[in-house]
Motif scaffolding. Structure first.
Motif, PDB file in Angstrom:
ATOM      1  N   ASP A  36      41.148  52.036  40.128  1.00  0.00           N
ATOM      2  CA  ASP A  36      40.224  53.179  39.976  1.00  0.00           C
ATOM      3  C   ASP A  36      38.803  52.781  40.373  1.00  0.00           C
ATOM      4  OD1 ASP A  36      42.303  54.712  39.068  1.00  0.00           O
ATOM      5  OD2 ASP A  36      41.771  54.579  36.942  1.00  0.00           O
ATOM      6  N   THR A  37      38.399  51.578  39.961  1.00  0.00           N
ATOM      7  CA  THR A  37      37.036  51.120  40.269  1.00  0.00           C
ATOM      8  C   THR A  37      36.874  50.909  41.778  1.00  0.00           C
ATOM      9  OG1 THR A  37      37.028  50.005  38.123  1.00  0.00           O
ATOM     10  CG2 THR A  37      35.279  49.389  39.655  1.00  0.00           C
ATOM     11  N   ARG A  88      42.861  49.686  36.291  1.00  0.00           N
ATOM     12  CA  ARG A  88      41.402  49.855  36.160  1.00  0.00           C
ATOM     13  C   ARG A  88      40.692  49.355  37.415  1.00  0.00           C
ATOM     14  NH1 ARG A  88      42.601  47.911  30.840  1.00  0.00           N
ATOM     15  NH2 ARG A  88      41.958  45.823  31.493  1.00  0.00           N
ATOM     16  N   GLU A 141      47.604  47.070  33.279  1.00  0.00           N
ATOM     17  CA  GLU A 141      46.496  47.986  32.931  1.00  0.00           C
ATOM     18  C   GLU A 141      45.201  47.550  33.604  1.00  0.00           C
ATOM     19  OE1 GLU A 141      46.908  48.139  28.689  1.00  0.00           O
ATOM     20  OE2 GLU A 141      48.853  49.165  28.955  1.00  0.00           O
ATOM     21  N   HIS A 142      44.962  46.235  33.635  1.00  0.00           N
ATOM     22  CA  HIS A 142      43.792  45.706  34.368  1.00  0.00           C
ATOM     23  C   HIS A 142      43.871  46.159  35.838  1.00  0.00           C
ATOM     24  CE1 HIS A 142      41.178  42.838  36.481  1.00  0.00           C
ATOM     25  NE2 HIS A 142      42.241  42.372  37.130  1.00  0.00           N
ATOM     26  N   GLU A 175      35.462  46.093  36.455  1.00  0.00           N
ATOM     27  CA  GLU A 175      36.325  47.173  35.924  1.00  0.00           C
ATOM     28  C   GLU A 175      35.935  47.438  34.452  1.00  0.00           C
ATOM     29  OE1 GLU A 175      38.672  46.674  33.506  1.00  0.00           O
ATOM     30  OE2 GLU A 175      39.749  44.784  33.824  1.00  0.00           O
ATOM     31  N   PRO A 176      36.218  48.645  33.962  1.00  0.00           N
ATOM     32  CA  PRO A 176      35.641  49.066  32.684  1.00  0.00           C
ATOM     33  C   PRO A 176      35.883  48.147  31.485  1.00  0.00           C
ATOM     34  CG  PRO A 176      36.731  50.915  33.758  1.00  0.00           C
ATOM     35  CD  PRO A 176      36.991  49.719  34.604  1.00  0.00           C
TER      36      PRO A 176
END
Ligand code: FE2
Ligand code: FE2
Length: 203
Positions: free
Chosen positions: A35-36, A32, A28-29, A139-140
């Motif tokens: 996407d970033t 993210r 999942e990291h 990342e978020p």
């Protein structure tokens, strides 16, 4: 096959590769960061697919055991210094780059260099490597006091954001009594010097 279709097949393969090799949390990291990195690449007129590809693979070796890193590094003749012997997981970038090359056939040297350099940085690192380095830190799900400011800065000034991230990483490590990797120190010097500006990276 058209380049566009080819790069999308490669992105799907890289995603599956990361999914297969990583725990849920780390995968999942990875998504993210992907996407970033894509977003930062677009903000800086860079190739979003190549940024995404590097990001999808950056931590693909992260869950190898310490002895495993040293064995692979030895087999593939990767550079191993004292810091890597003491903390073999420092090799997860270089090992992931080799896996990407050997198992997915990735030959884009900038993508491979970005994967290789994402942990400590590297003097002379190119824009794609800066995107990945920064994306990994902002990342978020990242949560530390200066992260909001870094997110804004990263969209305006990649070089400045990499410099701030690296300064913060060094201060954070030193605060915990951990030595700074010589590669990080050299990267900091490089980012602080005119050399980084002359290589065409905006200040
Ligand atoms: Fe990493
Ligand atoms: Fe990461």
């Amino acid at each position: 096959m058209e380049d566009y279709a080819k790069s999308h097949v490669l992105l799907e393969e890289a995603d599956a590769f990361a999914r297969f090799r990583l725990s849920d949390g780390r995968y999942e990291h990875t998504l993210r960061v992907a996407d970033t990195a894509e977003d930062l690449a677009l903000a800086h007129d860079l190739d979003a697919d190549r940024a995404r590809l590097a990001a999808l693979l950056h931590d693909a070796a992260r869950e190898i055991e310490p002895e495993g890193f040293l064995e692979l590094a030895d087999k593939w003749r990767l550079q191993v210094g004292d810091p890597e012997r003491q903390s073999p997981k420092l090799l997860h970038g270089p090992v992931a780059a080799e896996l990407a090359r050997r198992e997915l056939g990735i030959d884009d040297e900038e993508v491979l260099a970005a994967i290789r350099a994402h942990t400590t940085g590297r003097p002379g690192m190119g824009p794609l490597a800066l995107v990945l380095y920064v994306a990994d830190k902002i990342e978020p799900a990242r949560d530390y006091p200066s992260v909001g400011r870094l997110r804004t800065l990263a969209r305006e000034n990649l070089h400045g954001a990499a410099l701030e991230s690296l300064r913060r990483a060094i201060a954070h490590n030193e605060g915990r009594g951990k030595a700074t990797h010589p590669g990080s120190r050299e990267t900091l010097d490089w980012l602080e010097s005119d050399g980084a500006t002359q290589s065409g990276i905006e200040q």
